[in-house]
Design a protein around this motif. Sequence first.
Motif, PDB file in Angstrom:
ATOM      1  N   ARG A   1      11.187  12.409  -3.916  1.00  0.00           N
ATOM      2  CA  ARG A   1      10.283  11.854  -2.905  1.00  0.00           C
ATOM      3  C   ARG A   1      10.002  10.382  -3.212  1.00  0.00           C
ATOM      4  NH1 ARG A   1       8.340  15.664   0.303  1.00  0.00           N
ATOM      5  NH2 ARG A   1       6.515  14.498   1.000  1.00  0.00           N
ATOM      6  N   ILE A   2       9.856   9.597  -2.147  1.00  0.00           N
ATOM      7  CA  ILE A   2       9.539   8.169  -2.271  1.00  0.00           C
ATOM      8  C   ILE A   2       8.306   7.880  -1.436  1.00  0.00           C
ATOM      9  CG2 ILE A   2      10.336   5.813  -1.829  1.00  0.00           C
ATOM     10  CD1 ILE A   2      13.205   6.833  -2.160  1.00  0.00           C
ATOM     11  N   VAL A   3       7.366   7.135  -2.010  1.00  0.00           N
ATOM     12  CA  VAL A   3       6.209   6.647  -1.259  1.00  0.00           C
ATOM     13  C   VAL A   3       6.189   5.123  -1.351  1.00  0.00           C
ATOM     14  CG1 VAL A   3       3.691   6.546  -1.124  1.00  0.00           C
ATOM     15  CG2 VAL A   3       4.827   8.726  -1.596  1.00  0.00           C
ATOM     16  N   ASN A   4       6.224   4.476  -0.200  1.00  0.00           N
ATOM     17  CA  ASN A   4       6.051   3.025  -0.126  1.00  0.00           C
ATOM     18  C   ASN A   4       4.594   2.726   0.212  1.00  0.00           C
ATOM     19  OD1 ASN A   4       8.830   2.573  -0.561  1.00  0.00           O
ATOM     20  ND2 ASN A   4       9.262   2.836   1.619  1.00  0.00           N
ATOM     21  N   ILE A   5       4.137   1.539  -0.168  1.00  0.00           N
ATOM     22  CA  ILE A   5       2.747   1.165   0.093  1.00  0.00           C
ATOM     23  C   ILE A   5       2.696   0.045   1.127  1.00  0.00           C
ATOM     24  CG2 ILE A   5       0.572   0.368  -0.879  1.00  0.00           C
ATOM     25  CD1 ILE A   5       1.437   3.141  -1.826  1.00  0.00           C
ATOM     26  N   SER A   6       1.956   0.294   2.179  1.00  0.00           N
ATOM     27  CA  SER A   6       1.741  -0.704   3.226  1.00  0.00           C
ATOM     28  C   SER A   6       0.290  -1.176   3.150  1.00  0.00           C
ATOM     29  CB  SER A   6       2.070  -0.100   4.592  1.00  0.00           C
ATOM     30  OG  SER A   6       1.823  -1.033   5.623  1.00  0.00           O
ATOM     31  N   SER A   7      -0.332  -1.401   4.291  1.00  0.00           N
ATOM     32  CA  SER A   7      -1.710  -1.879   4.354  1.00  0.00           C
ATOM     33  C   SER A   7      -2.257  -1.611   5.748  1.00  0.00           C
ATOM     34  CB  SER A   7      -1.755  -3.386   4.071  1.00  0.00           C
ATOM     35  OG  SER A   7      -3.026  -3.923   4.387  1.00  0.00           O
ATOM     36  N   GLY A   8      -3.570  -1.438   5.833  1.00  0.00           N
ATOM     37  CA  GLY A   8      -4.185  -1.365   7.146  1.00  0.00           C
ATOM     38  C   GLY A   8      -3.896  -2.598   7.968  1.00  0.00           C
ATOM     39  N   LEU A   9      -3.611  -3.726   7.288  1.00  0.00           N
ATOM     40  CA  LEU A   9      -3.341  -4.987   7.971  1.00  0.00           C
ATOM     41  C   LEU A   9      -2.009  -4.989   8.719  1.00  0.00           C
ATOM     42  CD1 LEU A   9      -4.685  -7.272   5.141  1.00  0.00           C
ATOM     43  CD2 LEU A   9      -5.677  -7.056   7.441  1.00  0.00           C
ATOM     44  N   ALA A  10      -1.236  -3.924   8.582  1.00  0.00           N
ATOM     45  CA  ALA A  10      -0.050  -3.778   9.423  1.00  0.00           C
ATOM     46  C   ALA A  10      -0.417  -3.220  10.796  1.00  0.00           C
ATOM     47  CB  ALA A  10       0.968  -2.853   8.749  1.00  0.00           C
ATOM     48  N   ARG A  11      -1.613  -2.630  10.900  1.00  0.00           N
ATOM     49  CA  ARG A  11      -2.081  -2.060  12.175  1.00  0.00           C
ATOM     50  C   ARG A  11      -3.070  -2.964  12.888  1.00  0.00           C
ATOM     51  NH1 ARG A  11      -6.557   0.947  13.614  1.00  0.00           N
ATOM     52  NH2 ARG A  11      -7.214   1.317  11.453  1.00  0.00           N
ATOM     53  N   PHE A  12      -4.004  -3.561  12.148  1.00  0.00           N
ATOM     54  CA  PHE A  12      -4.981  -4.461  12.744  1.00  0.00           C
ATOM     55  C   PHE A  12      -4.870  -5.830  12.085  1.00  0.00           C
ATOM     56  CE2 PHE A  12      -7.079  -1.764   9.537  1.00  0.00           C
ATOM     57  CZ  PHE A  12      -7.479  -2.706   8.607  1.00  0.00           C
ATOM     58  N   ALA A  13      -5.428  -6.840  12.750  1.00  0.00           N
ATOM     59  CA  ALA A  13      -5.260  -8.227  12.298  1.00  0.00           C
ATOM     60  C   ALA A  13      -6.563  -8.795  11.760  1.00  0.00           C
ATOM     61  CB  ALA A  13      -4.747  -9.094  13.443  1.00  0.00           C
ATOM     62  N   TYR A  14      -6.456  -9.526  10.646  1.00  0.00           N
ATOM     63  CA  TYR A  14      -7.571 -10.267  10.059  1.00  0.00           C
ATOM     64  C   TYR A  14      -7.139 -11.728   9.923  1.00  0.00           C
ATOM     65  CZ  TYR A  14     -10.953  -6.708   8.492  1.00  0.00           C
ATOM     66  OH  TYR A  14     -11.919  -5.745   8.422  1.00  0.00           O
ATOM     67  N   PRO A  15      -8.072 -12.657   9.977  1.00  0.00           N
ATOM     68  CA  PRO A  15      -7.722 -14.065   9.755  1.00  0.00           C
ATOM     69  C   PRO A  15      -7.112 -14.265   8.366  1.00  0.00           C
ATOM     70  CG  PRO A  15      -9.929 -13.883  10.692  1.00  0.00           C
ATOM     71  CD  PRO A  15      -9.500 -12.485  10.315  1.00  0.00           C
ATOM     72  N   GLY A  16      -6.108 -15.125   8.288  1.00  0.00           N
ATOM     73  CA  GLY A  16      -5.508 -15.444   7.004  1.00  0.00           C
ATOM     74  C   GLY A  16      -4.572 -14.379   6.455  1.00  0.00           C
TER      75      GLY A  16
END
Length: 255
Positions: free
Chosen positions: A141-156
């Motif tokens: 099994r492989i787990v990659n790590i993303s971020s909530g910032l791939a779904r919603f946008a924050y400044p910077g």
Amino acid sequence: MSDNTKFRIALITGGSRGIGRDTVLRLAKRGVRSIFTYHANRAEADKVSALAAEAGAPAIALQLDTGKAASFDDFILRVRAALTEMGAARFDYLVNNAGTSSGASFTNGTEADLDAQFAVHFKGVFLLSQKLLPLINDGGRIVNISSGLARFAYPGRAVYGPMKAAVEALTRYMALELGPRRIAVNVVAPGAIETDFSGGVVRDNPEVNKAIAGYTALGRVGLPEDVGPVIAGLLSDDFGWINAQRIEVAGGIHI
């Protein structure tokens, strides 16, 4: 699954701190041995190894900069040596956790910003996983790590967020191509977590911490121990039929 029926082995990048550290220790409590990487702080890595042994499973720390693909061949040799030390030829689980932050926006982001984030978050994940494939057991099994910032946008976050979105797309392609080997690939997307990531801003800045808590349905920011168990769970047989999925671990931020 493993080539050694007595135990299973995980390889975790960025395992000396934060979410990676908690994952190593959660797996150790389940009897899973780990090979984990650290970037520069050997002392912290040694502490994690000691804590993992106390929790029930040995963990070997290896230095690696996941943004330097030219070093991967040498790293593979060191992984093979670590596996031999553990009495195995292959490992079962891969967690692509190592990452670096970026505060670049769309208007001020530079080519250097893009190259640095691409090297770690996409190119590094792609090429390191590819080179490790001969060492991963079928049925792993492989787990990659993303971020909530791939779904919603924050400044910077105009460089960092899209790189994580690319990892989410890559996860689906990996799952498709590794299906014949029965290797499941999923992606975990943490929300804002109290760690030293981004200079510890979520952990150490009370105003930022409070603001994020206010955006989150469960009323607080996340902790590494909120995410580590999810990663460890996805690696277990209990979740063996979950594949090519994005799982956000964020307490309901920006629902």
